[in-house]
Design an enzyme around this catalytic site. Structure first.
Site, PDB file in Angstrom:
ATOM      1  N   GLY A  44       0.831  -1.211   0.000  1.00 12.27           N
ATOM      2  CA  GLY A  44       0.000   0.000   0.000  1.00 12.27           C
ATOM      3  C   GLY A  44       0.861   1.254   0.000  1.00 12.27           C
ATOM      4  O   GLY A  44       0.554   2.233  -0.665  1.00 12.27           O
ATOM      5  N   GLY A 185       3.240  26.079   4.289  1.00 10.56           N
ATOM      6  CA  GLY A 185       3.407  25.549   2.924  1.00 10.56           C
ATOM      7  C   GLY A 185       2.075  25.500   2.193  1.00 10.56           C
ATOM      8  O   GLY A 185       1.143  24.845   2.644  1.00 10.56           O
ATOM      9  N   GLU A 208       2.830  30.862   3.059  1.00  2.75           N
ATOM     10  CA  GLU A 208       3.592  30.373   1.900  1.00  2.75           C
ATOM     11  C   GLU A 208       4.666  31.412   1.557  1.00  2.75           C
ATOM     12  O   GLU A 208       4.374  32.599   1.473  1.00  2.75           O
ATOM     13  CB  GLU A 208       2.618  30.139   0.730  1.00  2.75           C
ATOM     14  CG  GLU A 208       3.237  29.962  -0.637  1.00  2.75           C
ATOM     15  CD  GLU A 208       4.188  28.764  -0.744  1.00  2.75           C
ATOM     16  OE1 GLU A 208       3.783  27.655  -0.404  1.00  2.75           O
ATOM     17  OE2 GLU A 208       5.342  28.979  -1.173  1.00  2.75           O
ATOM     18  N   HIS A 449     -25.054  15.631 -22.532  1.00  5.17           N
ATOM     19  CA  HIS A 449     -25.624  16.848 -21.944  1.00  5.17           C
ATOM     20  C   HIS A 449     -26.612  16.466 -20.854  1.00  5.17           C
ATOM     21  O   HIS A 449     -27.358  15.521 -21.035  1.00  5.17           O
ATOM     22  CB  HIS A 449     -26.343  17.656 -23.022  1.00  5.17           C
ATOM     23  CG  HIS A 449     -26.976  18.906 -22.491  1.00  5.17           C
ATOM     24  ND1 HIS A 449     -26.251  20.015 -22.139  1.00  5.17           N
ATOM     25  CD2 HIS A 449     -28.282  19.204 -22.220  1.00  5.17           C
ATOM     26  CE1 HIS A 449     -27.064  20.955 -21.694  1.00  5.17           C
ATOM     27  NE2 HIS A 449     -28.306  20.487 -21.735  1.00  5.17           N
TER      28      HIS A 449
HETATM   29  C1  FAD Z   1      -1.064  13.368   2.423  1.00  2.00           C
HETATM   30  C2  FAD Z   1      -0.692  12.896   1.045  1.00  2.00           C
HETATM   31  C3  FAD Z   1      -1.632  12.890   0.045  1.00  2.00           C
HETATM   32  C4  FAD Z   1      -1.300  12.441  -1.228  1.00  2.00           C
HETATM   33  N1  FAD Z   1      -2.261  12.454  -2.192  1.00  2.00           N
HETATM   34  C5  FAD Z   1      -1.955  12.014  -3.431  1.00  2.00           C
HETATM   35  C6  FAD Z   1      -2.953  11.958  -4.438  1.00  2.00           C
HETATM   36  O1  FAD Z   1      -4.117  12.312  -4.218  1.00  2.00           O
HETATM   37  N2  FAD Z   1      -2.602  11.492  -5.662  1.00  2.00           N
HETATM   38  C7  FAD Z   1      -1.320  11.098  -5.945  1.00  2.00           C
HETATM   39  O2  FAD Z   1      -1.058  10.685  -7.076  1.00  2.00           O
HETATM   40  N3  FAD Z   1      -0.357  11.142  -5.007  1.00  2.00           N
HETATM   41  C8  FAD Z   1      -0.648  11.575  -3.763  1.00  2.00           C
HETATM   42  N4  FAD Z   1       0.324  11.579  -2.799  1.00  2.00           N
HETATM   43  C9  FAD Z   1       1.683  11.142  -3.175  1.00  2.00           C
HETATM   44  C10 FAD Z   1       1.747   9.613  -3.226  1.00  2.00           C
HETATM   45  O3  FAD Z   1       1.409   9.091  -1.960  1.00  2.00           O
HETATM   46  C11 FAD Z   1       3.133   9.172  -3.648  1.00  2.00           C
HETATM   47  O4  FAD Z   1       3.486   9.787  -4.856  1.00  2.00           O
HETATM   48  C12 FAD Z   1       3.168   7.663  -3.841  1.00  2.00           C
HETATM   49  O5  FAD Z   1       2.808   6.991  -2.666  1.00  2.00           O
HETATM   50  C13 FAD Z   1       4.568   7.222  -4.288  1.00  2.00           C
HETATM   51  O6  FAD Z   1       4.574   5.847  -4.461  1.00  2.00           O
HETATM   52  P1  FAD Z   1       5.903   4.999  -4.330  1.00  2.00           P
HETATM   53  O7  FAD Z   1       5.529   3.624  -4.744  1.00  2.00           O
HETATM   54  O8  FAD Z   1       7.010   5.678  -5.020  1.00  2.00           O
HETATM   55  O9  FAD Z   1       6.299   5.001  -2.787  1.00  2.00           O
HETATM   56  P2  FAD Z   1       5.532   4.992  -1.413  1.00  2.00           P
HETATM   57  O10 FAD Z   1       4.074   4.982  -1.553  1.00  2.00           O
HETATM   58  O11 FAD Z   1       6.167   6.075  -0.613  1.00  2.00           O
HETATM   59  O12 FAD Z   1       5.926   3.577  -0.802  1.00  2.00           O
HETATM   60  C14 FAD Z   1       7.238   3.248  -0.489  1.00  2.00           C
HETATM   61  C15 FAD Z   1       7.236   2.084   0.457  1.00  2.00           C
HETATM   62  O13 FAD Z   1       8.578   1.622   0.585  1.00  2.00           O
HETATM   63  C16 FAD Z   1       8.822   1.293   1.929  1.00  2.00           C
HETATM   64  N5  FAD Z   1      10.268   1.316   2.185  1.00  2.00           N
HETATM   65  C17 FAD Z   1      11.086   2.391   2.332  1.00  2.00           C
HETATM   66  N6  FAD Z   1      12.347   1.984   2.559  1.00  2.00           N
HETATM   67  C18 FAD Z   1      12.333   0.636   2.539  1.00  2.00           C
HETATM   68  C19 FAD Z   1      13.336  -0.361   2.698  1.00  2.00           C
HETATM   69  N7  FAD Z   1      14.603  -0.056   2.930  1.00  2.00           N
HETATM   70  N8  FAD Z   1      12.967  -1.655   2.605  1.00  2.00           N
HETATM   71  C20 FAD Z   1      11.678  -2.005   2.374  1.00  2.00           C
HETATM   72  N9  FAD Z   1      10.703  -1.103   2.215  1.00  2.00           N
HETATM   73  C21 FAD Z   1      11.021   0.205   2.297  1.00  2.00           C
HETATM   74  C22 FAD Z   1       8.047   2.373   2.682  1.00  2.00           C
HETATM   75  O14 FAD Z   1       7.824   1.985   4.027  1.00  2.00           O
HETATM   76  C23 FAD Z   1       6.774   2.437   1.858  1.00  2.00           C
HETATM   77  O15 FAD Z   1       5.812   1.501   2.296  1.00  2.00           O
HETATM   78  C24 FAD Z   1       0.012  11.994  -1.501  1.00  2.00           C
HETATM   79  C25 FAD Z   1       0.979  11.987  -0.489  1.00  2.00           C
HETATM   80  C26 FAD Z   1       0.635  12.422   0.781  1.00  2.00           C
HETATM   81  C27 FAD Z   1       1.671  12.385   1.849  1.00  2.00           C
END
Ligand code: FAD
Length: 476
Positions: A44, A185, A208, A449
């Site tokens: 997730g 921010g 900001e 529409h």
């Molecule tokens: C409040 C908030 C709202 C957001 N809303 C949106 C939105 O509406 N739409 C959108 O597109 N994006 C949104 N984002 C951004 C989005 O969450 C990220 O762009 C997205 O989750 C990135 O996906 P990812 O797979 O790169 O990494 P992540 O989702 O960050 O997952 C990385 C995973 O790797 C794990 N990990 C880290 N290091 C290690 C390790 N050494 N070994 C094993 N596991 C590790 C972490 O614990 C994590 O579970 C939001 C972010 C936040 C904080």
């Protein structure tokens, strides 16, 4: 569940966010033997546990509260809402649980080995893995995909150690509705959380440093939101910085400096620090490989998402901007296709961005700001929602749809929308840009529409000076 019996894998994916799990699922579908490593009990990542999904669940509630408040204008009066914060939190957590456990099921169905733990590179072929119970093992791999995402950035020297100071994760935890909340921010995460807390009853202020909210988005789109937030928020301070914070019995005393600071010192019950995100590229043992990290901390990758180590790929937030879930998933799929021997590259013409405020803002492809910077001639057609029948039936004339069109070729280069549901509408713009649609294609596509999607068609009609619902003769 950890399976420590096998210490080698064909493909290991580190991080189970939308980048990592999308990559793992496709790899399994393509017949690769896959191991996915993440600290949570189910995949997730940030998106599902503390990002996109919980924030959108809370924003849904904010929307409902907003509409109930407006309903008096339409002859329907509700009594003031009673907010049961514990119930709200558990509903939001239920949504997260349902989605993440669904991903856990998909892991099992696809026969992916899931290790709940953390991984660090020992070298370019081997990982040190520490599972959730603290047991250590080694895992050698043929290919690896780094999908470790990002974490909230902080402001060194400014942040003090106090429970009143939140990051986005703490704000999403929704333990209370503070009387006053300062958001440091004016980016999308801060504004989305501000929308939630303002709807729940907090007096929300935003500060900001830059001259406008949502730096990077076109100003005509942002201005509509700014006007609305001006009515909902207690204050919006631009060109202004927080210079110090001090905890007192009443809250956090904040000192400001800058153009809109007004009162120089204000006390807030809580503070949300929302100043961007930092890639998780340290603590991964990357120094034991040839992988290159940029100055901002992103892992350097080529168009196939391959790092300087030919067998290691990087995707998602850790591999560069824009830090968005859908960009992460697409990159993950590209990396896996390359690993599976297919000819693939990550070269989108349009990555949509959506800000889920009220109204929402969404854009894709070329923006007006970028066109100006590039000195690129574009014709911008704007359809104001005050001329949309559907917008008026929803009492939401506070919107704008615009297309950026190449004046020579008539190609649609970009789209921007502000308005209720803009996040759903933008997909049409993405398709138009990706398919190299012409303004004529969009104009001749019959839209249903009355819908807000007609505003896209009418924006294309404006290019020819022929919009049905607004008079905009073609410039000679
Ligand atoms: C409040 C908030 C709202 C957001 N809303 C949106 C939105 O509406 N739409 C959108 O597109 N994006 C949104 N984002 C951004 C989005 O969450 C990220 O762009 C997205 O989750 C990135 O996906 P990812 O797979 O790169 O990494 P992540 O989702 O960050 O997952 C990385 C995973 O790797 C794990 N990990 C880290 N290091 C290690 C390790 N050494 N070994 C094993 N596991 C590790 C972490 O614990 C994590 O579970 C939001 C972010 C936040 C904080």
């Amino acid at each position: 569940m950890s399976d420590k019996s096998n210490n080698s894998t064909q493909l290991v994916i580190i991080g189970g966010g939308p980048g990592g799990y999308a990559a793992a699922f496709l790899a399994a579908d393509l017949g690769l033997e896959v191991t996915l490593i993440d600290p949570e009990d189910n995949p997730g990542g940030v998106c599902l546990y503390r990002g996109c999904i919980p924030s959108k669940a809370l924003l849904h509630v904010a929307k409902l509260l907003g509409e109930a408040g407006e309903a008096a204008n339409w002859g329907i009066k509700y009594s003031d809402p009673e907010i049961d914060i514990d119930r709200l939190r558990s509903w939001k957590e239920g949504v997260v649980k349902r989605l993440t456990s669904g991903l856990g099921q998909l892991i099992k169905q696809r026969k992916i080995r899931y290790i709940q733990g953390r991984a660090v590179f020992q070298n370019n072929k081997k990982l040190d893995v520490t599972d959730i119970e603290g047991d250590k093992s080694q895992l050698s791999f043929e290919y690896a995909v780094i999908a470790t995402g990002s974490r909230p950035a902080t402001v060194p020297g400014l942040i003090i150690d106090s429970e009143r100071i939140w990051n986005s994760t703490a704000a999403l935890d929704i333990r209370k509705v503070p009387g006053s909340l300062l958001i440091i921010g004016g980016g999308y995460i801060g504004l989305e959380m501000g929308t939630v807390y303002a709807a729940l009853g907090s007096q929300v202020s935003v500060v900001e440093m830059m001259p406008g909210l949502l730096p990077g988005a076109d100003r005509d789109l942002v201005n509509i939101l700014h006007k609305k937030l001006g009515k909902k928020y207690a204050g919006i301070m631009l060109n202004t910085k927080v210079v110090s914070m001090k905890e007192t019995r009443q809250g956090i005393k904040v000192q400001f400096e800058g153009a809109d600071a007004g009162q120089k010192e204000i006390t807030f019950e809580n503070i949300l620090v929302s100043v961007g995100r930092k890639p998780n590229s340290s603590d991964l043992g990357l120094e034991n490989t040839r992988i290159i990290i940029t100055e901002q901390g992103f892992i350097e990758v080529d168009e196939q998402r391959r790092t300087a180590e030919p067998s290691i790929f990087a995707i998602g937030d850790v591999a560069g901007e824009p830090m968005l879930a859908h960009k992460a998933s697409h990159e993950g799929r590209v990396a896996v296709e390359v690993i599976a021997g297919q000819k693939a590259a990550f070269e989108p013409r349009a990555i949509p961005a959506v800000v889920f405020t009220d109204p929402e803002i969404a854009w894709c492809g070329l923006t007006e700001t970028e066109a100006k910077k590039q000195n690129r001639p574009v014709e911008v057609t704007r359809f104001p929602w005050a001329a949309s029948g559907r917008a008026l039936t929803m009492d939401r004339p506070d919107g704008l749809t615009k297309l950026l069109i190449d004046p020579e070729t008539e190609r649609v280069l970009g789209m921007g929308v502000t308005g209720a549901g803009a996040g759903e509408l933008i997909a049409e713009g993405v398709l138009a840009v990706e398919m190299a649609a012409l303004a004529t294609d969009v104009k001749l596509t019959i839209h249903p529409h009355p819908t807000l999607s007609e505003t896209v068609m009418e924006s294309a009609e404006i290019f020819f000076g022929q919009a049905t619902d607004i008079y905009r003769p073609k410039k000679k």
